[in-house]
Design an enzyme around this catalytic site. Structure first.
Site, PDB file in Angstrom:
ATOM      1  N   LEU A 137      -1.883  -6.745   0.453  1.00 45.69           N
ATOM      2  CA  LEU A 137      -0.970  -6.895  -0.619  1.00 45.69           C
ATOM      3  C   LEU A 137       0.208  -5.677  -0.397  1.00 45.69           C
ATOM      4  CD1 LEU A 137      -3.193  -7.646  -3.465  1.00 45.69           C
ATOM      5  CD2 LEU A 137      -2.077  -8.974  -2.136  1.00 45.69           C
ATOM      6  N   ASP A 189       6.757  -7.153   4.742  1.00 47.17           N
ATOM      7  CA  ASP A 189       6.319  -6.600   3.777  1.00 47.17           C
ATOM      8  C   ASP A 189       7.678  -5.705   3.023  1.00 47.17           C
ATOM      9  OD1 ASP A 189       4.091  -7.583   4.708  1.00 47.17           O
ATOM     10  OD2 ASP A 189       3.267  -5.653   5.387  1.00 47.17           O
ATOM     11  N   TYR A 246      -4.629  -7.972  15.477  1.00 49.50           N
ATOM     12  CA  TYR A 246      -3.336  -8.375  15.457  1.00 49.50           C
ATOM     13  C   TYR A 246      -2.305  -7.950  16.666  1.00 49.50           C
ATOM     14  CZ  TYR A 246       1.468  -7.782  13.192  1.00 49.50           C
ATOM     15  OH  TYR A 246       2.579  -7.776  12.838  1.00 49.50           O
TER      16      TYR A 246
HETATM   17  P1  ADP Z   1      -1.830  -2.537   2.780  1.00 48.55           P
HETATM   18  O1  ADP Z   1      -0.341  -2.125   3.142  1.00 48.55           O
HETATM   19  O2  ADP Z   1      -2.269  -3.906   3.320  1.00 48.55           O
HETATM   20  O3  ADP Z   1      -2.369  -2.059   1.628  1.00 48.55           O
HETATM   21  P2  ADP Z   1      -2.015  -0.686   5.012  1.00 48.55           P
HETATM   22  O4  ADP Z   1      -3.156  -0.211   5.858  1.00 48.55           O
HETATM   23  O5  ADP Z   1      -0.901  -1.116   5.869  1.00 48.55           O
HETATM   24  O6  ADP Z   1      -2.738  -1.670   3.953  1.00 48.55           O
HETATM   25  O7  ADP Z   1      -1.693   0.813   4.211  1.00 48.55           O
HETATM   26  C1  ADP Z   1      -2.449   1.451   3.484  1.00 48.55           C
HETATM   27  C2  ADP Z   1      -2.287   2.826   3.860  1.00 48.55           C
HETATM   28  O8  ADP Z   1      -1.074   3.269   3.093  1.00 48.55           O
HETATM   29  C3  ADP Z   1      -3.063   3.827   3.022  1.00 48.55           C
HETATM   30  O9  ADP Z   1      -4.382   3.974   4.201  1.00 48.55           O
HETATM   31  C4  ADP Z   1      -2.484   4.988   3.069  1.00 48.55           C
HETATM   32  O10 ADP Z   1      -2.433   5.923   4.251  1.00 48.55           O
HETATM   33  C5  ADP Z   1      -1.041   4.519   2.669  1.00 48.55           C
HETATM   34  N1  ADP Z   1      -0.866   4.445   1.197  1.00 48.55           N
HETATM   35  C6  ADP Z   1      -0.355   3.305   0.443  1.00 48.55           C
HETATM   36  N2  ADP Z   1      -0.474   3.636  -0.781  1.00 48.55           N
HETATM   37  C7  ADP Z   1      -0.591   4.768  -1.044  1.00 48.55           C
HETATM   38  C8  ADP Z   1      -0.348   5.882  -2.145  1.00 48.55           C
HETATM   39  N3  ADP Z   1      -0.367   5.382  -3.411  1.00 48.55           N
HETATM   40  N4  ADP Z   1      -1.010   7.273  -1.761  1.00 48.55           N
HETATM   41  C9  ADP Z   1      -1.133   7.384  -0.495  1.00 48.55           C
HETATM   42  N5  ADP Z   1      -1.046   6.739   0.497  1.00 48.55           N
HETATM   43  C10 ADP Z   1      -0.761   5.653   0.415  1.00 48.55           C
HETATM   44 MG    MG Z   2       0.711  -2.791   5.171  1.00 50.88          MG
END
Ligand code: ADP
Ligand code: MG
Length: 410
Positions: A137, A189, A246
């Protein structure tokens, strides 16, 4: 009976209060302001962005909040309610391959804006979010987009004020994710988080060289009037090989385009004036003994066509008729593109059995989330049936989100 676990979106006031408090506690004194950006859900058009194709996301009501205050020097200090400790770096040290950890998503946006010629200084920032991580998401894009609008405001760039300016913030966010955080995503995204509108889906066209008006077209997506809602199911499934798969899919698509002498697979899609799938598959056959190449191409091309037709129906106010396209998309992703998994298939099968009009995996696949289009009156029942199917299969309980098309980063 297994009760479905709902993940409610925070109110704007609640989100702002959380980051304001976290900031003030961490960095002595209040922030200059608070900004936020949504996660996104893709209605249809999966693995099409890096093939210069079409996709159709909406913004979630679930958002990432950021409180930020500029500094006199070029230091960046970050805290997050979702991470331990303080992330710190000098802006001048941020470069591809030079920084690690979650702060790369934020500092990377500052770096990309500076690379684009804007004057960006150091800053302190606090982050908190109700967008689930790694659920497909786009918590990463929500984080980048929140940072982008915050930096846009404190640096007085004015980019967030227009859609064309927002397209520049998309580009900075995408570069942050690709080049600084090192995640090879295609731009869907960030576009969704920065350019979607409340009550609309956004038809994105990734053909190179389009201007913002052509690359992102808002399509009214009024589910409530049709008595419908979009249910998102975060499977909470974790599959370790996601990044490798991917990359492999992208490489296969590039290989197929090259064999066909095309810049991208979009040039095959008949709805976009392409040569048509039959001719492309015939041309690929001699190079493709096991049929994998052709199945991957068939997914991408058919998905681009489905996305165009889905968007046409939505535009005509016929959201209730898109269900078969969602199912066909899921089948194609499962069988031809091979990016689904047991949990995603279970959401789709159980939601359909419970009366959903359509359902499909959303996002890159191998875990993450699925969506179901359901009648408002049925939503609790559908969630119940899905939750029970997971319990019976001894899987981690999924999380459920309601996803009315929501507002962009602001
Ligand atoms: P998605 O985008 O599908 O949620 P991703 O692996 O692309 O999954 O992104 C997740 C990563 O983004 C987390 O592991 C972290 O590094 C970073 N991230 C996202 N939101 C936060 C947040 N609120 N605080 C800290 N890091 C975040
Ligand atoms: Mg992501």
């Amino acid at each position: 009976m297994t009760e479905p676990q709902w993940l409610e979106a925070w109110t704007a006031e609640d989100g702002a209060r959380r980051v304001d408090e976290l900031f003030t506690r961490s960095f002595d004194g209040p922030p200059e302001g608070v900004w936020s950006a949504p996660g996104r859900v893709n209605l249809i058009g999966e693995h099409t962005d890096y093939n210069a194709g079409l996709c159709l996301p909406t913004a979630l009501p679930h958002r990432t909040y950021i409180a930020l205050r500029p500094r006199e020097d070029d230091q960046v200090r970050l805290v997050s309610a979702q991470a331990e400790g303080v992330w710190e770096a000098r802006l001048s040290d941020v470069a591809p391959g030079a920084v690690r950890g979650w702060g790369a998503y934020v500092a990377g946006v500052a770096w990309a804006l500076a690379e684009a010629g804007h004057k960006i200084g150091g800053f302190d920032a606090a982050v908190d979010s109700c967008v689930p991580f790694g659920a497909g998401l786009s918590s990463s894009a929500a984080l980048e987009a929140a940072a982008a609008v915050a930096l846009d405001a404190v640096a007085g760039l004015g980019l967030a004020a227009s859609d064309a300016g927002r397209a520049e913030l998309v580009e900075a966010s995408r570069r942050a994710e690709n080049e600084i955080a090192g995640a090879p995503t295609g731009g869907l995204d960030q576009s969704a988080s920065l350019r979607c509108r409340e009550g609309y889906a956004l038809l994105l066209d990734f053909r190179p060289g389009l201007n913002p008006l052509e690359s992102g077209v808002p399509v009214p997506f009024d589910l409530a009037t049709a008595g419908l809602t979009l249910l998102v199911v975060d499977t909470r499934a974790e599959h370790s090989h996601v990044d490798g798969e991917y990359g492999a899919r992208r490489a296969t698509c590039e290989q197929a385009a090259k064999l066909l002498g095309l810049d991208s697979l979009r040039e095959i899609a008949p709805t976009l004036g392409g040569m048509g799938i039959d001719r492309a598959l015939a041309e690929l056959e001699p190079h493709d003994p096991d049929g994998v190449l052709r199945r991957r191409v068939r997914h991408v091309v058919s998905e681009i066509d489905r996305t165009a037709r889905f968007a046409d129906l939505v535009r005509e106010g016929r959201a209730a008729d898109v269900g078969p396209f969602m199912l066909a998309s899921h089948t194609s992703l499962r069988d031809d593109y091979e990016v689904s998994c047991r949990e995603l298939d279970l959401v789709v099968d159980s939601a359909m059995a419970a009366g959903a009009l359509g359902a499909r995996m959303t996002g890159g696949g191998f875990g993450g989330s699925a969506i179901a289009l359901v009648r408002l009156a049925d939503v609790d029942m559908v969630a119940q049936v899905v939750a029970e199917a997971f319990a019976e299969a001894h899987l981690t309980p999924p999380a459920f989100l309601l996803a009315p098309p929501s507002a962009p980063a602001a």
